[in-house]
Every structure is written in structure tokens, then in C-alpha cells.
Design a protein around this motif. Structure first.
Motif, short mmCIF file in Angstrom:
data_model
loop_
_atom_site.label_atom_id
_atom_site.label_comp_id
_atom_site.label_asym_id
_atom_site.label_seq_id
_atom_site.Cartn_x
_atom_site.Cartn_y
_atom_site.Cartn_z
N ALA A 133 0.84 -1.20 0.00
CA ALA A 133 0.00 0.00 0.00
C ALA A 133 0.88 1.26 0.00
O ALA A 133 0.60 2.23 -0.71
N ALA A 134 1.95 1.21 0.77
CA ALA A 134 2.85 2.38 0.83
C ALA A 134 3.45 2.64 -0.55
O ALA A 134 3.56 3.80 -0.98
N GLN A 135 3.81 1.58 -1.26
CA GLN A 135 4.43 1.77 -2.58
C GLN A 135 3.39 2.19 -3.62
O GLN A 135 3.69 2.97 -4.52
N LEU A 136 2.18 1.66 -3.50
CA LEU A 136 1.12 2.09 -4.42
C LEU A 136 0.86 3.58 -4.25
O LEU A 136 0.70 4.32 -5.22
N ALA A 137 0.83 4.02 -2.99
CA ALA A 137 0.61 5.44 -2.72
C ALA A 137 1.75 6.27 -3.31
O ALA A 137 1.51 7.33 -3.92
N ALA A 138 2.97 5.77 -3.20
CA ALA A 138 4.14 6.52 -3.70
C ALA A 138 4.06 6.74 -5.21
O ALA A 138 4.52 7.76 -5.72
N VAL A 139 3.49 5.77 -5.94
CA VAL A 139 3.40 5.93 -7.40
C VAL A 139 2.05 6.55 -7.83
O VAL A 139 1.74 6.62 -9.01
N GLY A 140 1.26 6.98 -6.84
CA GLY A 140 0.05 7.73 -7.16
C GLY A 140 -1.19 6.91 -7.43
O GLY A 140 -2.10 7.37 -8.11
N ILE A 141 -1.25 5.68 -6.89
CA ILE A 141 -2.48 4.89 -6.98
C ILE A 141 -3.30 5.21 -5.73
O ILE A 141 -2.78 5.21 -4.62
N ARG A 142 -4.60 5.48 -5.93
CA ARG A 142 -5.46 5.87 -4.81
C ARG A 142 -5.96 4.64 -4.07
O ARG A 142 -6.20 3.59 -4.69
N PRO A 143 -6.19 4.77 -2.76
CA PRO A 143 -6.67 3.62 -1.98
C PRO A 143 -7.94 2.98 -2.56
O PRO A 143 -8.07 1.75 -2.50
N ASP A 144 -8.84 3.76 -3.16
CA ASP A 144 -10.05 3.14 -3.71
C ASP A 144 -9.74 2.28 -4.94
O ASP A 144 -10.62 1.55 -5.42
N GLN A 145 -8.51 2.33 -5.44
CA GLN A 145 -8.13 1.50 -6.60
C GLN A 145 -7.39 0.23 -6.18
O GLN A 145 -7.13 -0.64 -7.02
N TYR A 146 -7.05 0.13 -4.90
CA TYR A 146 -6.24 -1.02 -4.44
C TYR A 146 -6.94 -2.35 -4.69
O TYR A 146 -6.31 -3.36 -4.90
N GLY A 147 -8.29 -2.32 -4.58
CA GLY A 147 -9.04 -3.57 -4.68
C GLY A 147 -9.41 -3.94 -6.11
O GLY A 147 -10.08 -4.95 -6.33
N ARG A 148 -8.96 -3.15 -7.09
CA ARG A 148 -9.34 -3.43 -8.49
C ARG A 148 -8.35 -4.36 -9.17
O ARG A 148 -7.14 -4.25 -8.97
N CYS A 149 -8.87 -5.20 -10.04
CA CYS A 149 -8.02 -6.05 -10.86
C CYS A 149 -7.49 -5.21 -12.02
O CYS A 149 -8.07 -4.17 -12.36
N PRO A 150 -6.38 -5.65 -12.64
CA PRO A 150 -5.76 -4.85 -13.70
C PRO A 150 -6.72 -4.38 -14.80
O PRO A 150 -6.62 -3.24 -15.26
N ARG A 151 -7.68 -5.22 -15.21
CA ARG A 151 -8.54 -4.80 -16.32
C ARG A 151 -9.45 -3.62 -15.94
O ARG A 151 -10.06 -3.01 -16.81
#
Ligand SMILES: Nc1ncnc2c1ncn2[C@@H]1O[C@H](COP(=O)(O)OP(=O)(O)OP(=O)(O)O)[C@@H](O)[C@H]1O
Ligand SMILES: [Mg+2]
Length: 222
Positions: free
Chosen positions: A122-140
């Protein structure tokens, strides 16, 4: 001291009808704490060199050495798991895993507790600008640039000493690209990682510590 070296590396693709001499005697050394850009025109051999440096294949002649040991003599799967993260040109995310699970995946493989792995991811996703509401989404369910950033977060979360990336910002706008390059450079400088990035973008290449130019399967500069 160099952590990764290429010595007289040659690589030949042999198909039924053709032989392509993709690398024709490459010598170069990469150090921890340094971010290197590999540049060169299309077909010059950048992806081939990166694959060999990542231990995905071995040279036809010459050697790639990690701390002096040839990758041809290593158990390459085990070595990669411990030491190498690769960001591929086409991301290679797992389609059935969420963004968070994708980013945490290398830590699951390394048997880190699930909660700890996901906090790091989660910390790394935040660092690259992915929002928490996107964490649960699959790539497609993510845009191309978002998928690319998840792939980058995965490489960052793994904590590998070697991070190799093939056009990691190919789908990103200027601001996101510069942010990713800044993160990678900081990681090299502050955590002594060895980072090698293939890019077509000279403005981005100039933000790294060193530029290696490949031309016709040889180092032309750097
Ligand atoms: N699987 C393959 N079989 C045969 N030839 C190949 C194969 N992969 C690459 N080549 C050839 O090897 C050479 C180097 O290819 P490589 O993919 O390393 O180039 P590149 O510098 O990464 O190019 P790009 O910027 O377009 O990604 C090219 O001439 C290419 O056509
Ligand atoms: Mg390529």
C-alpha cells in the motif's frame, strides 16, 4: 564495487530462417547506489541486454556476473527471487489479483506475513500515485498507466537490490514519468539499490546518474 557486470556479452537469436546477432560484445558494469539509463534506437538490443542482466536468459558467449559469479552457474530462479525485480514492457500483472495483491506478491513469495506485505504494498502504491479506492481493483479495471504504476509499485515493494525496468514509463504522462524516475533515483541513492532503466526518452534519461547508449548490439557510449 560493481554488483552486476557484463563481460564480452554476445547474444544470438536463431530462428529457422535467420540468425540475429542482437548483442555483439557488450562490456559494462553496474554499481549499487546508481541509476543507469540504457538508451538506443529500436532494435539496438536494449531489451535483450536487460533480460540477460535480469537472469531471464544467459548469453550465447561471454558472461553476466552478479558479485563475481556468472549467472550461468547460479540457480537463476532462486537468485532472481532474492535479488532481482523486473518491470516489463507489458507489465505482466496477474489478471485475477487486485492492485494491492499484485504489489504485495513478491512479499508473499518471500513468506512475509500477509498484513505486513500488504502494508508495504500500500505504501508503494501510494508513492506511485495509486489511490486507496483503486487497491481492490483487478488490472482490467485500471487504465494502462495505472497498471504500469502497479507494476512499478510491485518492484519497489519487493525490496530487491537490483531493479531492472524496460520502458517503465512508456504509458505515462510527463509528470507521472518524472515522479517514477525520481522515486527510482532516490531508491538508488538512499537504499543503495542498483537500478537500470531502458528508456527512449532522453529528457528522462538525463535524470539518471549515467547513460549507456547501445547501437547495433554494442555499447556506443557510457
Ligand atoms: N525472439 C526473437 N527472435 C529473433 N530476433 C529477435 C527476437 N527478439 C529480438 N530480436 C531481434 O534482436 C534485435 C534486438 O532486439 P531488442 O528487443 O533487444 O531491441 P530493443 O533495443 O529493445 O528495441 P525496442 O526499442 O524496439 O524495444 C532486433 O534486431 C530484434 O529484431
Ligand atoms: Mg525493447
Amino acid at each position: 564495487m560493481a554488483v552486476l557486470t557484463a563481460e564480452q556479452v554476445e547474444y544470438t537469436y536463431r530462428t529457422k530462417y535467420q540468425t540475429v546477432y542482437a548483442l555483439r560484445g557488450v562490456d559494462c558494469a553496474f554499481e549499487p547506489g546508481q541509476m543507469t539509463a540504457i538508451v538506443g534506437s529500436s532494435g539496438s538490443g536494449k531489451t535483450t541486454l536487460l533480460s540477460l542482466l535480469a537472469g531471464l536468459d544467459v548469453p550465447t558467449r561471454g558472461s553476466i556476473r552478479f558479485k563475481g559469479q556468472s549467472t550461468a552457474e547460479l540457480d537463476r530462479d532462486a537468485w532472481r527471487l532474492e535479488n532481482v525485480s523486473v518491470i516489463y514492457q507489458n507489465f505482466n500483472l496477474f489478471a485475477h489479483l487486485t492492485a494491492l495483491e499484485n504489489a504485495a506478491y513478491p512479499l508473499y513469495l518471500r513468506k512475509r506475513p500477509r498484513k505486513e506485505a500488504e502494508e508495504e504494498a500500500a505504501a508503494q502504491l501510494a508513492a506511485v500515485g495509486i489511490r486507496p479506492d483503486q487497491y481492490g481493483r483487478c488490472p482490467r479495471m485500471l487504465s494502462g498507466g495505472e497498471q504500469q504504476r502497479v507494476a512499478i509499485a510491485r518492484a519497489l515493494a519487493a525490496g530487491s537490490g537490483l531493479i531492472l525496468a524496460d520502458e517503465p514509463t512508456g504509458n505515462l504522462d510527463g509528470e507521472n514519468s518524472r515522479n517514477i524516475f525520481a522515486i527510482l533515483r532516490e531508491l538508488a541513492h538512499e537504499r543503495q539499490r542498483c537500478i537500470i532503466v531502458v528508456t527512449h526518452d532522453m529528457e528522462l534519461a538525463q535524470r539518471t546518474d549515467r547513460i549507456v547508449r547501445i547501437q547495433d548490439g554494442k555499447i556506443a557510449e557510457g
